[in-house]
Design a protein around this motif. Sequence first.
Motif, PDB file in Angstrom:
ATOM      1  N   THR A 130      37.458  31.136  10.707  1.00  0.00           N
ATOM      2  CA  THR A 130      38.493  30.670  11.387  1.00  0.00           C
ATOM      3  C   THR A 130      39.856  30.544  10.294  1.00  0.00           C
ATOM      4  N   ALA A 131      39.718  31.253   9.222  1.00  0.00           N
ATOM      5  CA  ALA A 131      40.764  31.289   8.401  1.00  0.00           C
ATOM      6  C   ALA A 131      42.114  31.933   9.052  1.00  0.00           C
ATOM      7  N   ASN A 132      43.172  31.387   8.725  1.00  0.00           N
ATOM      8  CA  ASN A 132      44.511  31.916   9.353  1.00  0.00           C
ATOM      9  C   ASN A 132      44.757  33.307   8.889  1.00  0.00           C
ATOM     10  N   PRO A 133      45.015  34.179   9.939  1.00  0.00           N
ATOM     11  CA  PRO A 133      45.215  35.683   9.578  1.00  0.00           C
ATOM     12  C   PRO A 133      46.640  35.897   8.941  1.00  0.00           C
ATOM     13  N   THR A 223      43.021  25.023  20.640  1.00  0.00           N
ATOM     14  CA  THR A 223      42.757  23.604  20.041  1.00  0.00           C
ATOM     15  C   THR A 223      42.957  23.487  18.819  1.00  0.00           C
ATOM     16  N   LEU A 224      42.484  24.362  17.888  1.00  0.00           N
ATOM     17  CA  LEU A 224      42.072  24.485  16.587  1.00  0.00           C
ATOM     18  C   LEU A 224      43.312  23.926  15.790  1.00  0.00           C
ATOM     19  N   LEU A 225      43.208  22.888  15.047  1.00  0.00           N
ATOM     20  CA  LEU A 225      44.362  22.327  14.213  1.00  0.00           C
ATOM     21  C   LEU A 225      44.991  23.343  13.351  1.00  0.00           C
ATOM     22  N   ARG A 228      47.464  25.465  15.274  1.00  0.00           N
ATOM     23  CA  ARG A 228      48.809  24.897  15.677  1.00  0.00           C
ATOM     24  C   ARG A 228      49.616  24.591  14.487  1.00  0.00           C
ATOM     25  N   SER A 229      49.234  24.274  13.109  1.00  0.00           N
ATOM     26  CA  SER A 229      49.763  24.351  11.931  1.00  0.00           C
ATOM     27  C   SER A 229      50.300  25.526  11.357  1.00  0.00           C
ATOM     28  N   HIS A 230      49.475  26.597  11.653  1.00  0.00           N
ATOM     29  CA  HIS A 230      49.819  28.230  11.213  1.00  0.00           C
ATOM     30  C   HIS A 230      50.988  28.317  11.977  1.00  0.00           C
ATOM     31  N   LEU A 231      50.827  28.335  13.576  1.00  0.00           N
ATOM     32  CA  LEU A 231      51.872  28.716  14.148  1.00  0.00           C
ATOM     33  C   LEU A 231      53.331  28.038  13.862  1.00  0.00           C
ATOM     34  N   LEU A 258      52.211  22.383  23.735  1.00  0.00           N
ATOM     35  CA  LEU A 258      52.595  22.929  22.612  1.00  0.00           C
ATOM     36  C   LEU A 258      54.065  23.483  22.575  1.00  0.00           C
ATOM     37  N   ALA A 259      54.243  23.993  23.810  1.00  0.00           N
ATOM     38  CA  ALA A 259      55.743  24.626  23.770  1.00  0.00           C
ATOM     39  C   ALA A 259      56.662  23.562  23.464  1.00  0.00           C
TER      40      ALA A 259
END
Length: 307
Positions: A130-133, A223-225, A228-231, A258-259
């Motif tokens: 689940t790590a941010n890419p 949904t993964l927090l 969303r924070s990475h985006l 989200l938008a």
Amino acid sequence: MDQNHGAVEVNHVGELPPRNRLQQMTLDIIYVLENLLGVSYPIMPPWQNMEATNRTLLNEISRLVIGYHFHTIVGSIPEYEIITTWLGLGPEHIPSLETMILKLQQPYIQSALCSNGLTTFSFPQLNMRTANPTPTAVTLNEPSSNYILDSDEKTVYIFRAANFVQAQLMIYVYHTPISGLLSYHLRFNIGRENSLLQTVTAAHPFHEPADLTAVYYNARGATLLSFRSHLQILVDEHHPMIIIVTETRLGAREANQLASDLRYNQVIFMNPIGYCGGIWLFSDLRSLSLEHIVQGDDQIGVNFLRV
């Protein structure tokens, strides 16, 4: 009262080839259907009567079996029509790949498949990655650029294009029932002053060239927090005009929320199929907007327009 009263079996002997002339893959399907329905090739079961005697679920399962074999062997069963003729089925009775994927996620279908010995229950496979890419930067220099990835790849691309007067994005969704995965095919069509797009769906060229920055994120669950924070970090760093999110596994309400959180005012979406799929496209409407040009069960397409 005899519920089978009035049932008529149709004997196709003489019309359909004998077993010893059938290919093994066709025989395999016939054996499964005989065991499932209690019928015998080449005698056609009385389908209407079977509907009336609470065998609707068996009929549905049998059609899924035929559809599964047809789609997983890429429609190459040379004797496919023999099976449908035997059972008195037409093309409209065989589920599409999208319908199959949705039905195979239904608990009552899973229960029937297990209890009839057609599948073995297994727990969902937990994906612990689940790590941010790390984002990959891509410059769109060619008139057409294609990128394909599987739905289980958690991936981020930063797409950039300079000095274009037309831009179009097509996203195709491919279903692979054998692996159980979807794959996404992104095609960017870029028109420049000396090489305009020739597709019939292309928008009129801009009066002045424009630049593009777009973030593409295969979320594998939106949904993964941490997603969303990475985006949000990517938006703050790259200031994309367009955001593309695939494998959201969520629908319109979550897309609009989200938008709004990201301060993007335009949303185009494709709903997931059960627990897989889903596409979101966002525009901040500051320099580019999205013109929705096509959408179906397996594709979505937009033109980028000057605001």
